[in-house]
Scaffold this motif. Structure first.
Motif, PDB file in Angstrom:
ATOM      1  N   TRP A  56     122.037  35.127  40.261  1.00 10.02           N
ATOM      2  CA  TRP A  56     121.868  33.703  40.526  1.00 10.02           C
ATOM      3  C   TRP A  56     122.826  32.823  39.717  1.00 10.02           C
ATOM      4  O   TRP A  56     123.395  31.867  40.254  1.00 10.02           O
TER       5      TRP A  56
ATOM      6  N   TYR B 227     124.840  35.784  45.340  1.00  8.01           N
ATOM      7  CA  TYR B 227     123.459  35.362  45.615  1.00  8.01           C
ATOM      8  C   TYR B 227     122.669  36.509  46.241  1.00  8.01           C
ATOM      9  O   TYR B 227     121.534  36.791  45.833  1.00  8.01           O
TER      10      TYR B 227
ATOM     11  N   ALA C  90     126.301  33.129  41.093  1.00  7.02           N
ATOM     12  CA  ALA C  90     126.411  32.429  42.376  1.00  7.02           C
ATOM     13  C   ALA C  90     126.527  30.925  42.161  1.00  7.02           C
ATOM     14  O   ALA C  90     127.376  30.258  42.764  1.00  7.02           O
TER      15      ALA C  90
ATOM     16  N   SER D 141     120.546  28.655  44.610  1.00 11.20           N
ATOM     17  CA  SER D 141     120.664  29.404  43.353  1.00 11.20           C
ATOM     18  C   SER D 141     119.821  28.769  42.258  1.00 11.20           C
ATOM     19  O   SER D 141     119.144  29.451  41.487  1.00 11.20           O
TER      20      SER D 141
END
Length: 488
Positions: A388, A383, A391, A415
């Motif tokens: 993203w 993150y 994560a 996220s």
């Protein structure tokens, strides 16, 4: 007339180059692979989305001009059903194939942009699709059929009401349902392009494209004699000089293709194919002018182009460092089914793709931490690195090991907010708050998601609840003042 001439010159150099290289105006840089082509003709639109300059963009698609750059740049690309979106004001390339569609990196943005573009009714009930995988078409691509079948099978298991996908040989189906293709078959067929019928479909598409392009622009091209790039010139001049003897056969293929897709997919079927057969070639590469390379590309793009059906290209991880893509195709007019299904499946698809193509490597076990906590920490690292999707996948793995930890849901919501998957972020925050009613971050993130979804009243409530537990919280205080004025 002078303005029209300049405009058409630009049009030729852009719209007749499927790989996105542009002699006159420069080639947009592919954010995923800067040394490789971005795909065209909607190269600028795709690059703007892939570089996160814009949330979505519009483009035109005739023979793959949205789908190819979406695949090469690792984003979503939507070609609507032919004729559904008005092309009034758009300079025609081939009116029987031209469409106006959109590109996005987030499925919820693509869904909303697609609904706006097509003026769809969002209140119309969702339908559960039947999914068919064209096994033979994956044989001509660099994608593993076994992995694709496994991923899509796992996703359909997770989604309520979805049935296991069916497998089929699309080339054989094409041979039985589109008899007019026989007149376009070559005596020596190329196995790598998917068989004689798929190559014949690609040929018919090119002849139709050339015929209509000649009809639209022959007079201008012959009078001006524009200087064009090598790839454009090799397409434009044959289109102008080559006489098409049996024009009726071109439109017969188009009619039979639409009927064939109608018979196969009906109102609820989706066909899974590779978006393109090969990764993006390097800039100024001889491969980009290879007949074999282009044949393999057009053999796949011709299915939607010649049937008039709708298609969405979906990023599917990487192969040898280059983005790869899978497409869903629906029958003409089933655009809502297609967009709804992509939205439903996208998150689960990305989770499975991450597992299959890049399983997370756990750090060495620490006796004071469980595997779920290790996954959460690894998710935090991803993150912070602005990865993203990665994560979100890691937080999901942590949730699978420990589904009663509010932090895992709240972190995944963060996220999802960055990925602009606001519905999923709202859902995760609600779950986190069911586990911990004093979790201020969950209130704040759910408020953010609801505000983005234009649910301002509920967002205001969440910000006020956050202030109950942290009365001096600046962001919540400012948000309450702003939303109070907006709601009142």
């Amino acid at each position: 007339m002078q303005f029209k001439g300049r405009h058409l010159w630009s049009f030729l150099d852009i719209n007749y180059r499927i790989l996105g290289e542009n002699k006159n105006y420069g080639t947009p840089t592919n954010p995923q692979k800067p040394s490789h082509v971005p795909g065209g003709s909607s190269s600028g639109s795709a690059v703007a989305v892939a570089a996160q300059i814009v949330d979505f963009s519009l483009g035109t698609d005739t023979v793959g001009c949205i789908r190819v750059p979406a695949s090469f740049c690792g984003i979503l690309g939507f070609r609507p059903s032919h004729g559904i979106v008005s092309t009034v004001g758009v300079l025609p390339n081939s009116q029987s194939l031209d469409t106006v569609g959109c590109l996005a990196s987030d499925p919820s943005v693509l869904h909303r942009a697609g609904h706006a573009l097509l003026s769809l009714n969002p209140l119309e009930p969702k339908r559960i699709p039947r999914i068919m995988i064209a096994d033979d078409l994956f044989q001509i691509s660099n994608m593993s059929l076994h992995k694709i079948v496994h991923i899509i099978g796992k996703v359909t298991e997770k989604l309520s009401g979805y049935q296991a996908p069916k497998n089929m040989n699309f080339s054989q189906y094409l041979a039985s349902k589109v008899p007019s293709l026989k007149s376009f078959q070559e005596t020596s067929t190329r196995r790598e392009t998917g068989g004689s019928d798929l190559r014949a479909l690609s040929c018919a598409m090119h002849f139709l494209h050339r015929w209509e392009f000649e009809t639209n622009h022959k007079e201008w091209v012959k009078s001006i004699k524009p200087k064009l790039g090598r790839g454009v010139s090799s397409e434009v001049w044959p289109a102008i000089k080559t006489a098409q003897e049996n024009v009726k056969s071109l439109y017969q293929v188009r009619t039979e293709m639409r009927l064939a897709l109608r018979s196969l997919l009906q109102d609820d079927g989706l066909l899974v194919i590779p978006t393109v057969a090969d990764p993006p070639p390097k800039l100024n590469s001889k491969k980009s002018f290879s007949a074999e390379f282009l044949d393999r590309m057009y053999a796949l793009s011709g299915i939607a182009s010649m049937s008039g059906g709708c298609q969405v290209a979906i990023p599917f991880g990487e192969h040898d460092g280059c983005p790869i893509s899978v497409s869903l195709i629906a029958y003409h007019g089933s655009d809502k089914l297609l967009l709804d299904t992509v939205l439903d499946m996208y998150s689960s698809l990305q989770e499975e793709v991450s597992i299959i193509f890049g399983p997370p490597q756990l750090p060495e076990t620490n006796g004071n931490m469980g595997d779920a906590e290790l996954l959460k920490e690894k998710g935090n690292v991803a993150y912070n690195a602005k990865q993203w999707n990665k994560a979100a996948n890691l937080y999901t793995d942590a949730i699978n090991l420990d589904g009663l930890n509010a932090t895992y849901y709240c972190n995944r919501a963060a996220s999802y907010l960055m990925l602009r998957c606001f519905e999923k972020a709202e859902e995760d925050c609600t779950k986190a708050l069911s586990l911990d009613k004093r979790y201020v971050k969950a209130y704040l993130r759910r408020a953010k998601a609801r505000e983005e979804l234009h649910n301002y009243t509920e967002a205001l409530k969440d910000f006020k609840l956050a202030l109950v537990f942290e009365p001096q919280h600046k962001i919540a205080t400012q948000a309450v003042k702003r939303l109070t004025k907006l709601v009142s």
